[in-house]
Enzyme design. Sequence first.
Site, PDB file in Angstrom:
ATOM      1  N   THR A 181       0.854  -1.188   0.000  1.00 56.89           N
ATOM      2  CA  THR A 181       0.000   0.000   0.000  1.00 56.89           C
ATOM      3  C   THR A 181       0.889   1.237   0.000  1.00 56.89           C
ATOM      4  O   THR A 181       2.100   1.160  -0.236  1.00 56.89           O
ATOM      5  CB  THR A 181      -0.958  -0.006   1.209  1.00 56.89           C
ATOM      6  OG1 THR A 181      -1.945   1.025   1.036  1.00 56.89           O
ATOM      7  CG2 THR A 181      -0.220   0.225   2.517  1.00 56.89           C
ATOM      8  N   ASN A 182       0.308   2.393   0.267  1.00 58.50           N
ATOM      9  CA  ASN A 182       1.084   3.621   0.425  1.00 58.50           C
ATOM     10  C   ASN A 182       0.421   4.474   1.503  1.00 58.50           C
ATOM     11  O   ASN A 182      -0.602   4.090   2.069  1.00 58.50           O
ATOM     12  CB  ASN A 182       1.183   4.377  -0.907  1.00 58.50           C
ATOM     13  CG  ASN A 182      -0.176   4.734  -1.456  1.00 58.50           C
ATOM     14  OD1 ASN A 182      -0.921   5.524  -0.888  1.00 58.50           O
ATOM     15  ND2 ASN A 182      -0.527   4.139  -2.600  1.00 58.50           N
ATOM     16  N   ALA A 183       1.008   5.627   1.787  1.00 57.69           N
ATOM     17  CA  ALA A 183       0.564   6.431   2.926  1.00 57.69           C
ATOM     18  C   ALA A 183      -0.513   7.455   2.576  1.00 57.69           C
ATOM     19  O   ALA A 183      -0.773   8.366   3.359  1.00 57.69           O
ATOM     20  CB  ALA A 183       1.759   7.143   3.563  1.00 57.69           C
TER      21      ALA A 183
END
Length: 209
Positions: A22-24
């Site tokens: 995923t990412n932030a």
Amino acid sequence: MARILITSGPTRQYLDPVRYLTNASSGRMGSALAAAALNLGHEVVVISGPVSVEYPNAATVIPVISTDEMLQAAVETFKTCDGAIGAAAPCDYMPREMQTQKISKTGKPLAIELVETPDVVATLGQNKRHDQWVVGFALETEDRHFRAIVKLERKHCDLMVSNGPAAIDAADNEVELLDRDGAVIEAIQGTKEHVADRLLKQIHDRLIR
């Protein structure tokens, strides 16, 4: 009044039942865009990956997890919308094969083969009707303006918002809004609410009226 689709937040691509890529991305920009669109009297549908932020009560929210789910929901929803704003940060890669059981430690390096996920905004841009519009977001770490122009053309967008990695999970943002020819319409800096207000004003004037 227009019916606007907004994609927002990250997506998750699971490696096994408990681990994922995923990412932030926080969904703050998508939430601010939804509020700005509602304030101008438009109807808003948000397709959101997993986030902790809240979206305006007046917006319809469709929750998704993976990039494939976001794509499917966006394609279906876009059929009844006038335009779309792709503010989400979907995972660009996913494992070629998801393991059905938790991957155990072996004391050795683990090799995982990744393949590209489908491009949500490009799919909408390539399939939009003549009476629909698409606005994309390009987040780049280098050559921001040039890469935003490339994405503008490749994804068949009507406008492109160029920003950098500092925008991720931040309260503020600094963007450039590009027109179809790649020229900068407006450079905007400030809170994401301020940026969203200015972007929606430009979208409202250029694409909706």
